[in-house]
Scaffold this motif. Sequence first.
Motif, PDB file in Angstrom:
ATOM      1  N   LEU A  91     -47.972 -76.417  54.018  1.00 50.94           N
ATOM      2  CA  LEU A  91     -47.983 -75.459  52.905  1.00 50.94           C
ATOM      3  C   LEU A  91     -47.800 -74.034  53.421  1.00 50.94           C
ATOM      4  O   LEU A  91     -48.516 -73.580  54.303  1.00 50.94           O
ATOM      5  CB  LEU A  91     -49.299 -75.559  52.131  1.00 50.94           C
ATOM      6  CG  LEU A  91     -49.410 -74.709  50.874  1.00 50.94           C
ATOM      7  CD1 LEU A  91     -48.532 -75.277  49.773  1.00 50.94           C
ATOM      8  CD2 LEU A  91     -50.847 -74.667  50.408  1.00 50.94           C
ATOM      9  N   THR A  92     -46.814 -73.351  52.853  1.00 51.44           N
ATOM     10  CA  THR A  92     -46.556 -71.948  53.188  1.00 51.44           C
ATOM     11  C   THR A  92     -47.329 -71.029  52.255  1.00 51.44           C
ATOM     12  O   THR A  92     -47.772 -69.959  52.648  1.00 51.44           O
ATOM     13  CB  THR A  92     -45.052 -71.641  53.070  1.00 51.44           C
ATOM     14  OG1 THR A  92     -44.335 -72.570  53.866  1.00 51.44           O
ATOM     15  CG2 THR A  92     -44.726 -70.244  53.516  1.00 51.44           C
ATOM     16  N   GLY A  93     -47.472 -71.460  51.001  1.00 53.74           N
ATOM     17  CA  GLY A  93     -48.197 -70.649  50.035  1.00 53.74           C
ATOM     18  C   GLY A  93     -48.278 -71.342  48.695  1.00 53.74           C
ATOM     19  O   GLY A  93     -47.538 -72.284  48.411  1.00 53.74           O
ATOM     20  N   SER A  94     -49.199 -70.854  47.862  1.00 53.80           N
ATOM     21  CA  SER A  94     -49.344 -71.379  46.503  1.00 53.80           C
ATOM     22  C   SER A  94     -49.676 -70.229  45.558  1.00 53.80           C
ATOM     23  O   SER A  94     -50.305 -69.250  45.953  1.00 53.80           O
ATOM     24  CB  SER A  94     -50.435 -72.449  46.454  1.00 53.80           C
ATOM     25  OG  SER A  94     -51.676 -71.911  46.843  1.00 53.80           O
ATOM     26  N   VAL A  95     -49.224 -70.396  44.331  1.00 53.62           N
ATOM     27  CA  VAL A  95     -49.464 -69.390  43.294  1.00 53.62           C
ATOM     28  C   VAL A  95     -49.825 -70.100  41.998  1.00 53.62           C
ATOM     29  O   VAL A  95     -49.117 -71.003  41.563  1.00 53.62           O
ATOM     30  CB  VAL A  95     -48.217 -68.504  43.060  1.00 53.62           C
ATOM     31  CG1 VAL A  95     -48.430 -67.558  41.887  1.00 53.62           C
ATOM     32  CG2 VAL A  95     -47.875 -67.717  44.306  1.00 53.62           C
ATOM     33  N   LEU A  96     -50.931 -69.690  41.410  1.00 55.88           N
ATOM     34  CA  LEU A  96     -51.314 -70.115  40.075  1.00 55.88           C
ATOM     35  C   LEU A  96     -50.923 -68.964  39.161  1.00 55.88           C
ATOM     36  O   LEU A  96     -51.295 -67.813  39.414  1.00 55.88           O
ATOM     37  CB  LEU A  96     -52.820 -70.377  40.010  1.00 55.88           C
ATOM     38  CG  LEU A  96     -53.384 -70.829  38.667  1.00 55.88           C
ATOM     39  CD1 LEU A  96     -52.814 -72.187  38.270  1.00 55.88           C
ATOM     40  CD2 LEU A  96     -54.909 -70.893  38.734  1.00 55.88           C
TER      41      LEU A  96
END
Length: 167
Positions: A25-30
């Motif tokens: 995982l590089t990043g996550s956004v909600l």
Amino acid sequence: MERDVTVEPAVLTELARLRERLPELTGSVLATTDGMVVAHDAHDLDPETLAAMSAASLGLARRFAVAVDHGTLRETVVACAGGYITTYAAGRDALLTVVTGRLANLARVHLEARRTLERLAQIAPSAPTAADPRRSARPSRKDVPGGLARRKPMASLPRNARQKNAG
């Protein structure tokens, strides 16, 4: 542009746990479906841009699902040479986007992201979820604001009309 929004600490913890479970995982956004960041764990990515582009992509994908009568959209996957960008519908008003490297196991990404969405729904019960009862199980064309536009193919237009549009 950073918004001054108070985020439930448990939401940020859940996004951090997603990173722990998915090493690729590089990043996550909600985010909301209108492209506003709710929370993120996107250290080397611009969360505002990711949220806005994810909302646009999800909106288009929802229209595709309605156009072919395939029911409620669950997720979109953008496969790139360097990895995947996957956006999950979280009810009618929210989305979760995860960015992973090319070695990510996409089935595992789906499993972990969906579990994260379920936990986020428990943390903030007022937030819409994939099982949002306000939405019908199979949306129809009338569920899409403004309906689906119908366009006439250029080849079916008279020759002089095609020339006007080309110039």
